[in-house]
Design a protein around this motif. Structure first.
Motif, PDB file in Angstrom:
ATOM      1  N   ALA A 145       0.790  -1.325   0.070  1.00 23.59           N
ATOM      2  CA  ALA A 145      -0.060   0.104   0.050  1.00 23.59           C
ATOM      3  C   ALA A 145       0.877   1.249  -0.162  1.00 23.59           C
ATOM      4  O   ALA A 145       0.499   2.254  -0.770  1.00 23.59           O
ATOM      5  CB  ALA A 145      -0.730  -0.203   1.074  1.00 23.59           C
ATOM      6  N   ALA A 146       1.972   1.304   0.814  1.00 22.60           N
ATOM      7  CA  ALA A 146       2.949   2.449   0.735  1.00 22.60           C
ATOM      8  C   ALA A 146       3.527   2.479  -0.467  1.00 22.60           C
ATOM      9  O   ALA A 146       3.682   3.575  -0.842  1.00 22.60           O
ATOM     10  CB  ALA A 146       4.057   2.169   1.932  1.00 22.60           C
ATOM     11  N   ARG A 147       3.896   1.505  -1.138  1.00 21.49           N
ATOM     12  CA  ARG A 147       4.758   1.367  -2.487  1.00 21.49           C
ATOM     13  C   ARG A 147       3.481   2.041  -3.496  1.00 21.49           C
ATOM     14  O   ARG A 147       3.957   3.104  -4.161  1.00 21.49           O
ATOM     15  CB  ARG A 147       5.210  -0.056  -2.855  1.00 21.49           C
ATOM     16  CG  ARG A 147       5.810   0.314  -4.411  1.00 21.49           C
ATOM     17  CD  ARG A 147       5.820  -1.080  -5.065  1.00 21.49           C
ATOM     18  NE  ARG A 147       4.395  -1.850  -4.996  1.00 21.49           N
ATOM     19  CZ  ARG A 147       3.533  -1.355  -5.822  1.00 21.49           C
ATOM     20  NH1 ARG A 147       3.873  -0.355  -6.660  1.00 21.49           N
ATOM     21  NH2 ARG A 147       2.231  -1.960  -5.804  1.00 21.49           N
ATOM     22  N   ARG A 148       2.625   1.577  -3.549  1.00 22.83           N
ATOM     23  CA  ARG A 148       1.283   2.188  -4.435  1.00 22.83           C
ATOM     24  C   ARG A 148       1.381   3.494  -4.262  1.00 22.83           C
ATOM     25  O   ARG A 148       1.284   4.218  -5.194  1.00 22.83           O
ATOM     26  CB  ARG A 148       0.124   1.327  -4.263  1.00 22.83           C
ATOM     27  CG  ARG A 148      -0.927   1.875  -4.971  1.00 22.83           C
ATOM     28  CD  ARG A 148      -2.336   1.447  -4.630  1.00 22.83           C
ATOM     29  NE  ARG A 148      -2.324  -0.141  -4.805  1.00 22.83           N
ATOM     30  CZ  ARG A 148      -2.746  -0.714  -5.838  1.00 22.83           C
ATOM     31  NH1 ARG A 148      -3.350   0.013  -6.945  1.00 22.83           N
ATOM     32  NH2 ARG A 148      -2.804  -2.149  -5.828  1.00 22.83           N
ATOM     33  N   GLN A 149       0.945   3.985  -3.112  1.00 24.79           N
ATOM     34  CA  GLN A 149       0.847   5.745  -2.886  1.00 24.79           C
ATOM     35  C   GLN A 149       1.958   6.228  -3.196  1.00 24.79           C
ATOM     36  O   GLN A 149       1.792   7.512  -3.946  1.00 24.79           O
ATOM     37  CB  GLN A 149       0.342   5.629  -1.568  1.00 24.79           C
ATOM     38  CG  GLN A 149      -0.997   5.683  -1.310  1.00 24.79           C
ATOM     39  CD  GLN A 149      -2.043   5.938  -2.343  1.00 24.79           C
ATOM     40  OE1 GLN A 149      -1.969   7.183  -2.514  1.00 24.79           O
ATOM     41  NE2 GLN A 149      -2.857   5.295  -2.567  1.00 24.79           N
ATOM     42  N   ALA A 150       3.390   5.790  -3.158  1.00 25.38           N
ATOM     43  CA  ALA A 150       4.439   6.540  -3.271  1.00 25.38           C
ATOM     44  C   ALA A 150       4.609   6.811  -4.955  1.00 25.38           C
ATOM     45  O   ALA A 150       4.979   7.790  -5.402  1.00 25.38           O
ATOM     46  CB  ALA A 150       5.502   5.953  -2.832  1.00 25.38           C
ATOM     47  N   THR A 151       4.381   5.584  -5.441  1.00 25.74           N
ATOM     48  CA  THR A 151       4.477   5.418  -6.888  1.00 25.74           C
ATOM     49  C   THR A 151       3.262   6.502  -7.660  1.00 25.74           C
ATOM     50  O   THR A 151       3.751   7.160  -8.709  1.00 25.74           O
ATOM     51  CB  THR A 151       4.397   4.171  -7.710  1.00 25.74           C
ATOM     52  OG1 THR A 151       3.068   3.475  -7.086  1.00 25.74           O
ATOM     53  CG2 THR A 151       5.530   3.290  -7.488  1.00 25.74           C
ATOM     54  N   LEU A 152       2.363   6.433  -7.068  1.00 24.05           N
ATOM     55  CA  LEU A 152       1.375   7.458  -7.705  1.00 24.05           C
ATOM     56  C   LEU A 152       1.682   8.678  -7.402  1.00 24.05           C
ATOM     57  O   LEU A 152       1.596   9.624  -8.176  1.00 24.05           O
ATOM     58  CB  LEU A 152      -0.269   7.059  -6.849  1.00 24.05           C
ATOM     59  CG  LEU A 152      -1.189   6.063  -7.491  1.00 24.05           C
ATOM     60  CD1 LEU A 152      -2.145   5.735  -6.583  1.00 24.05           C
ATOM     61  CD2 LEU A 152      -1.387   6.299  -8.730  1.00 24.05           C
ATOM     62  N   GLY A 153       2.152   9.087  -6.280  1.00 21.76           N
ATOM     63  CA  GLY A 153       2.803  10.508  -5.835  1.00 21.76           C
ATOM     64  C   GLY A 153       3.787  11.047  -6.841  1.00 21.76           C
ATOM     65  O   GLY A 153       3.718  11.879  -7.462  1.00 21.76           O
ATOM     66  N   LEU A 154       4.593   9.859  -7.237  1.00 21.13           N
ATOM     67  CA  LEU A 154       5.879   9.976  -7.981  1.00 21.13           C
ATOM     68  C   LEU A 154       5.377  10.341  -9.377  1.00 21.13           C
ATOM     69  O   LEU A 154       5.998  11.357 -10.215  1.00 21.13           O
ATOM     70  CB  LEU A 154       6.729   9.136  -7.974  1.00 21.13           C
ATOM     71  CG  LEU A 154       8.199   9.210  -8.669  1.00 21.13           C
ATOM     72  CD1 LEU A 154       8.933  10.253  -8.012  1.00 21.13           C
ATOM     73  CD2 LEU A 154       9.070   7.809  -8.425  1.00 21.13           C
ATOM     74  N   SER A 155       4.162   9.903  -9.970  1.00 22.65           N
ATOM     75  CA  SER A 155       3.853   9.787 -11.144  1.00 22.65           C
ATOM     76  C   SER A 155       3.106  10.992 -11.326  1.00 22.65           C
ATOM     77  O   SER A 155       2.805  11.546 -12.560  1.00 22.65           O
ATOM     78  CB  SER A 155       2.853   8.631 -11.567  1.00 22.65           C
ATOM     79  OG  SER A 155       1.688   8.792 -11.003  1.00 22.65           O
ATOM     80  N   GLY A 156       2.837  11.969 -10.254  1.00 25.24           N
ATOM     81  CA  GLY A 156       2.264  13.363 -10.365  1.00 25.24           C
ATOM     82  C   GLY A 156       0.857  13.091 -10.096  1.00 25.24           C
ATOM     83  O   GLY A 156       0.068  14.144 -10.578  1.00 25.24           O
ATOM     84  N   ALA A 157       0.240  11.900 -10.034  1.00 23.49           N
ATOM     85  CA  ALA A 157      -1.064  11.886  -9.559  1.00 23.49           C
ATOM     86  C   ALA A 157      -1.669  12.718  -8.600  1.00 23.49           C
ATOM     87  O   ALA A 157      -2.964  13.297  -8.507  1.00 23.49           O
ATOM     88  CB  ALA A 157      -1.557  10.404  -9.537  1.00 23.49           C
ATOM     89  N   LEU A 158      -0.979  12.997  -7.410  1.00 17.66           N
ATOM     90  CA  LEU A 158      -1.596  13.846  -6.533  1.00 17.66           C
ATOM     91  C   LEU A 158      -1.548  15.079  -6.797  1.00 17.66           C
ATOM     92  O   LEU A 158      -2.474  15.947  -6.713  1.00 17.66           O
ATOM     93  CB  LEU A 158      -0.643  13.722  -5.188  1.00 17.66           C
ATOM     94  CG  LEU A 158      -1.115  14.462  -4.183  1.00 17.66           C
ATOM     95  CD1 LEU A 158      -2.601  14.276  -3.702  1.00 17.66           C
ATOM     96  CD2 LEU A 158      -0.194  14.342  -2.839  1.00 17.66           C
ATOM     97  N   GLY A 159      -0.399  15.668  -7.767  1.00 14.41           N
ATOM     98  CA  GLY A 159      -0.350  17.014  -8.310  1.00 14.41           C
ATOM     99  C   GLY A 159      -1.431  17.250  -9.051  1.00 14.41           C
ATOM    100  O   GLY A 159      -2.288  18.035  -8.869  1.00 14.41           O
ATOM    101  N   ALA A 160      -1.833  16.154  -9.931  1.00 13.17           N
ATOM    102  CA  ALA A 160      -2.995  16.365 -10.859  1.00 13.17           C
ATOM    103  C   ALA A 160      -4.443  16.536 -10.389  1.00 13.17           C
ATOM    104  O   ALA A 160      -5.305  17.113 -10.664  1.00 13.17           O
ATOM    105  CB  ALA A 160      -3.044  15.210 -11.637  1.00 13.17           C
ATOM    106  N   ARG A 161      -4.598  15.678  -9.237  1.00 10.36           N
ATOM    107  CA  ARG A 161      -5.554  15.957  -8.317  1.00 10.36           C
ATOM    108  C   ARG A 161      -5.718  17.333  -7.992  1.00 10.36           C
ATOM    109  O   ARG A 161      -6.913  17.838  -7.889  1.00 10.36           O
ATOM    110  CB  ARG A 161      -5.680  14.567  -7.278  1.00 10.36           C
ATOM    111  CG  ARG A 161      -6.789  14.129  -6.787  1.00 10.36           C
ATOM    112  CD  ARG A 161      -6.897  13.110  -5.823  1.00 10.36           C
ATOM    113  NE  ARG A 161      -8.068  13.077  -5.260  1.00 10.36           N
ATOM    114  CZ  ARG A 161      -8.812  12.158  -4.278  1.00 10.36           C
ATOM    115  NH1 ARG A 161      -7.970  11.009  -3.811  1.00 10.36           N
ATOM    116  NH2 ARG A 161      -9.791  12.051  -3.837  1.00 10.36           N
ATOM    117  N   VAL A 162      -4.818  17.783  -7.084  1.00 11.55           N
ATOM    118  CA  VAL A 162      -4.875  19.097  -6.896  1.00 11.55           C
ATOM    119  C   VAL A 162      -5.215  20.133  -7.920  1.00 11.55           C
ATOM    120  O   VAL A 162      -5.699  21.032  -7.547  1.00 11.55           O
ATOM    121  CB  VAL A 162      -3.428  19.297  -5.973  1.00 11.55           C
ATOM    122  CG1 VAL A 162      -3.498  20.842  -5.474  1.00 11.55           C
ATOM    123  CG2 VAL A 162      -3.312  18.282  -4.697  1.00 11.55           C
ATOM    124  N   ALA A 163      -4.580  19.956  -8.906  1.00 12.22           N
ATOM    125  CA  ALA A 163      -4.590  21.050  -9.864  1.00 12.22           C
ATOM    126  C   ALA A 163      -6.153  20.959 -10.342  1.00 12.22           C
ATOM    127  O   ALA A 163      -6.495  21.955 -10.671  1.00 12.22           O
ATOM    128  CB  ALA A 163      -3.589  20.310 -11.218  1.00 12.22           C
TER     129      ALA A 163
END
Ligand SMILES: Nc1nc2c(ncn2[C@@H]2O[C@H](COP(=O)(O)OP(=O)(O)O)[C@@H](O)[C@H]2O)c(=O)[nH]1
Ligand SMILES: [Mg+2]
Length: 438
Positions: A145-163
């Motif tokens: 679960a930690a790995r999955r969230q980190a890779t999502l964050g790294l791919s910019g998915a969090l940034g896209a959600r915020v944008a």
């Protein structure tokens, strides 16, 4: 401290301490290839194009061979840090790595500070702050679960959600501005209301992922609470799959608490078995009871166990207020003395109800967050998102001119989240948690 020494060429061992097949020393900065020319014998790194690797020997000041190995070359603009980078792959021996590192320092590099390679990537605009935090999360990931969230964050998915949320706010602001500038034209209500509602809904959902994000990265503590003989130790053993805790028919066996680790829904969970809660004259047992309640107060989740084969008795002491609780009726293999709707029936003996209990624990810890979406994984991110939400909610109740101010504040909080608008001390705090060499 963030930008001081940023023009220095830095070096560090990038691999973990100890012996391994391969070890890596990394050098980054304007003079990285010049340093590489000094330590590497083979083709000259400074005459080599980026994206290539060379095979040769690594040598000390007097030309002594330190090891055989590879030199990987990355050119400015096309490297992790954005600068010229040379990476030496040697045998992963502490003796080799320390001599190679020492040689790079003699040749003019300086020892990198923790996280300084990633800091440079951030300052060069190659990563935003949320992505930098994801790099750290990936280095430290112990569970899927930690790995999955980190890779999502790294791919910019969090940034896209915020944008996406930011775009709704910008549309709302534009509508408010148009209403102020052209009061007679009339701006359709939906241009103002719809994006604001969308921002609020999406921001609430994002804030709602903070708990799951932290649980996924840090793990969770789960306390088993109940009267003596309720079946706490038996249930803990059933959940971990071996006889971790002593089980006896005599009440009051577990006086101290005891921990065992399991993985649940991809999350590391520490199960805590506690002393049975009852009124007791025994001083040691009474201390155990007090400790059990305080452990329950500090836990992410409490399993409150009651023996289903005996007439029901309330706990003599109240559970800490605010604790998240799953109620469990134990010994479901025996004839029931009572039942209750929102209580899970579980037998540690037959295993009945254990899958449902595991599901309930996973759901309580992770909430109804979608696993494929990016979550907030650090307290810093969660704090920025919560403040943004407060401003957006305030905007919904205010007249237009004041609402605009709140929306601008919300946008500022969002850009803080991804790190486009942050104070140096915040950046320093993020990179302080990194290891040297990353
Ligand atoms: N039949 C049955 N007995 C159980 C079950 N769980 C625990 N017991 C019995 O209940 C007694 C107390 O169990 P224990 O796990 O030590 O309870 P604790 O004091 O809450 O830790 C022991 O004799 C267990 O064998 C169960 O699911 N079914
Ligand atoms: Mg026990």
């Amino acid at each position: 401290m963030t930008r001081s020494g940023i023009s220095d060429t830095i070096a560090a061992v990038a691999t973990a301490p100890g012996s391994a097949g391969v070890g890596i020393v990394r050098v980054s900065g304007m003079r990285a290839l010049e340093v590489a020319d000094g330590v590497f014998r083979g083709r000259r790194p400074s005459n080599t194009r980026g994206g290539r690797f060379l095979f040769g020997t690594l040598v000390g000041a007097d030309g002594e061979m330190l090891d055989e190995g590879l030199c990987l070359i990355f050119r400015e603009g096309r490297s992790y840090t954005g600068e010229d980078v040379a990476e030496f792959q040697t045998h992963g021996s502490p003796a080799v790595l320390s001599r190679v590192l020492a040689r790079t320092l003699e040749l003019g590099a300086r020892l990198a500070r923790p996280g300084e390679f990633t800091l440079r990537a951030y300052l060069a605009g190659r990563l935003d702050l949320a992505q930098a935090e994801a790099v750290l999360g990936l280095v430290e990931a112990h569970t899927d679960a930690a790995r999955r969230q980190a890779t999502l964050g790294l791919s910019g998915a969090l940034g896209a959600r915020v944008a996406r949320i930011g775009a709704h706010l910008t549309r709302t602001l534009a509508a408010l501005q148009a209403m102020l500038d052209y009061p007679d034209e009339g701006v359709p209500e939906e241009d103002r209301e719809l994006p604001l509602t969308a921002a609020m809904v999406e921001l609430r959902a994002l804030v709602g992922t903070a708990r799951a994000g932290q649980v996924a990265t840090r793990g969770a503590r789960l306390a088993l609470i109940g009267r003596p003989n309720a079946g706490k130790s038996s249930l803990l053993n059933a959940l971990v799959g071996y006889e971790r805790s002593i089980v006896t028919p005599s009440p009051g066996t577990t006086r101290d608490y005891l921990e065992a680790g399991v993985e649940l829904a991809g999350v590391p969970v520490t199960l805590v078995d506690t002393a049975g809660i009852r009124e007791t004259g025994d001083e040691v047992e009474a201390a155990g009871v007090r400790q059990a309640l305080s452990l329950a107060g500090g836990a992410d989740l409490v399993l409150a166990l009651e023996d289903g084969s005996l007439p029901r008795e309330a706990l003599p002491l109240a559970l800490p207020p605010g604790a998240r609780v799953i109620r469990v009726r134990t010994k479901a293999d025996l004839p029931p003395e009572w039942t209750e709707a929102d209580t899970l029936n579980v037998s540690a003996v037959t295993g009945e109800g254990l899958p449902a209990l595991r599901d309930a624990m996973g759901a309580a810890l992770l909430g109804d967050t979608s696993r494929s979406e990016a979550w907030l994984t650090t307290e810093r991110q969660a704090d920025a998102a919560r403040r943004a939400l407060e401003h957006v909610e305030a905007a919904g109740t205010l007249p237009d001119d004041l609402a605009s101010y709140e929306l601008e504040e919300a946008l500022r909080c969002l850009s803080e989240l991804t790190g486009r608008d942050v104070q140096e001390d915040v950046i320093d705090a993020v990179f302080m948690n990194f290891c040297v060499g990353k």
